[in-house]
Design a protein around this motif. Sequence first.
Motif, short mmCIF file in Angstrom:
data_model
loop_
_atom_site.label_atom_id
_atom_site.label_comp_id
_atom_site.label_asym_id
_atom_site.label_seq_id
_atom_site.Cartn_x
_atom_site.Cartn_y
_atom_site.Cartn_z
N GLY A 63 0.81 -1.21 0.00
CA GLY A 63 0.00 0.00 0.00
C GLY A 63 0.85 1.26 0.00
N GLY A 64 1.91 1.24 0.80
CA GLY A 64 2.81 2.40 0.83
C GLY A 64 3.54 2.59 -0.49
N ILE A 65 3.99 1.48 -1.09
CA ILE A 65 4.67 1.56 -2.38
C ILE A 65 3.73 2.09 -3.45
CG2 ILE A 65 5.80 0.19 -4.19
CD1 ILE A 65 6.79 -1.67 -1.92
N TYR A 66 2.48 1.64 -3.42
CA TYR A 66 1.46 2.14 -4.36
C TYR A 66 1.28 3.65 -4.21
CZ TYR A 66 -3.27 2.95 -6.20
OH TYR A 66 -4.36 3.44 -6.87
N LYS A 207 -1.72 12.83 -4.19
CA LYS A 207 -0.39 13.42 -4.19
C LYS A 207 0.58 12.31 -3.82
CE LYS A 207 -2.07 17.61 -4.74
NZ LYS A 207 -1.88 18.35 -6.01
N TYR A 208 1.60 12.12 -4.64
CA TYR A 208 2.53 11.03 -4.37
C TYR A 208 3.14 11.19 -2.99
CZ TYR A 208 2.09 9.54 -9.17
OH TYR A 208 1.58 9.07 -10.36
N SER A 209 3.16 10.09 -2.26
CA SER A 209 3.59 10.09 -0.87
C SER A 209 5.11 9.96 -0.79
CB SER A 209 2.90 8.93 -0.14
OG SER A 209 3.15 9.00 1.23
N ASN A 210 5.61 9.73 0.41
CA ASN A 210 7.05 9.54 0.60
C ASN A 210 7.27 8.40 1.58
OD1 ASN A 210 7.30 10.75 3.46
ND2 ASN A 210 6.35 12.43 2.30
N VAL A 211 8.49 7.93 1.63
CA VAL A 211 8.82 6.73 2.42
C VAL A 211 8.54 6.95 3.91
CG1 VAL A 211 10.68 5.20 3.14
CG2 VAL A 211 10.53 5.96 0.75
#
Length: 465
Positions: A63-66, A207-211
């Motif tokens: 989910g985080g990578i998506y 909005k693209y997230s971050n690690v």
Amino acid sequence: MAVERYNSPLVQVCLIGLVCFCCPGMFNALSGLGGGGQVDDTAANNANTALYTTFAIFGILGGGIYNIFGPKVTLAMGCSTYVLYAGSFLYYNHHKDQTFAIIAGALLGVGAGLLWAGQGAIMTSYPTRGRKGSYIALFWTIFNLGGVIGGLIPFILNYHRETAETVNDQTYITFMCFMTAGAIISLAILNPDRVVRDDGTRCTNMKYSNVKKEAIEIFKLFRNWKLRLIIPAAWASNFFYTYQFNNVNGKMFNLRTRGLNNVFYWGAQMIGSVAIGYFLDFSFKSRRKRGFVGVGIVAVLGTAIWVGGYKNQKKFSFHHLPDRLDFKKSGTDFAGPFVLYFSFGLLDSMFQSLVYWMIGALADNSEILSRYVGFYKGVQSAGAAVAWQVDRVKVPMMNQLVVNWVLTSVSYPLLALLVYLAVKDDDGKSAAEADTASGIPAPDSNKDGYKELAKPTPSMESNVS
């Protein structure tokens, strides 16, 4: 007749259904043969253990990578690993070295985690709240049509090999061609912020997230009491595959009949998902009532099917294997085990569709649901990893059946509790309002990902990208 918009939830859910038709659909058909189509299921058990071990990790991380890379990159990376896995069994057909299959299985676990996190986010967040059950049913139908077609492949290509125990090279090559097509189709999936529902709302202003953010949000999943109630159902939902594929289909039927059985197993999944999906959307005005009754229906059906499985399992064991049944030559002896295997497929789709519907009822935001589904798939895969090793060490088949029965039975009251505590009768609310009622930040498009539109504009209706 109007042509559906390319940026509509319906078209996008159909596309992700086609992707899963070609990749996990064909994988399911391959696994459903028992032992990956091999007479010795050791290589398949070890490969699947490696697969579901990495899947458990990357299911949760998926989910985080998506949210960081978006759907196209995430899905394309995930799909490419399916081709490698099918190719590893083509290699095994000639060299009988399981090393490649185990490595390919581990890589597929990574890819499957990415694919299913993206799929879950699309399937549960794109439709409006009142249509989630039917969209889940639509996806499940297209996806499992892959298992039906995939079951026909070994059935047709091995039809005249009545005494054969392993599938031929053409079977694996055909699977690889379908899986490659799935990777290509994944590039047609749109980002969530470009998908517009019929009521004019966008699925999310992504909005693209971050690690760092995703690491924090993933950690929070383990403290979420709603997800904890889903854990037993998640663990059970792939745990029973090993028993059904290896010890029912794999042990009771000859090769060509196993392929035919898979056609009906995955066909039953299509029937089950449509039935429960439409029930969960349209049966009662109250969404909570639909949830309660849905759990009751699956619980009663599931109990009846496992009772049938128990009666069937008393007839054989690892130390006393049955004679292989053939759909043409075994007469009435074939009927009972065939109906049982068909019923297992029916139960699987209804059970999983119910869980997906509940996850979808917890939020509407694509970013949130990608994490929720990733958590579900991660726990599910951890259970599957254990199950494949349970079978590898030859735990008695009856013990495997009882564990599966208990796991699914424990899930039902917990799912009913989740409906009672978390599912609200707010179908009439907009997506943003529903999430606000669930404790998600208010509808600021830069925070919770929703951008409300008064109504679809002409440009939206004609937008195809």
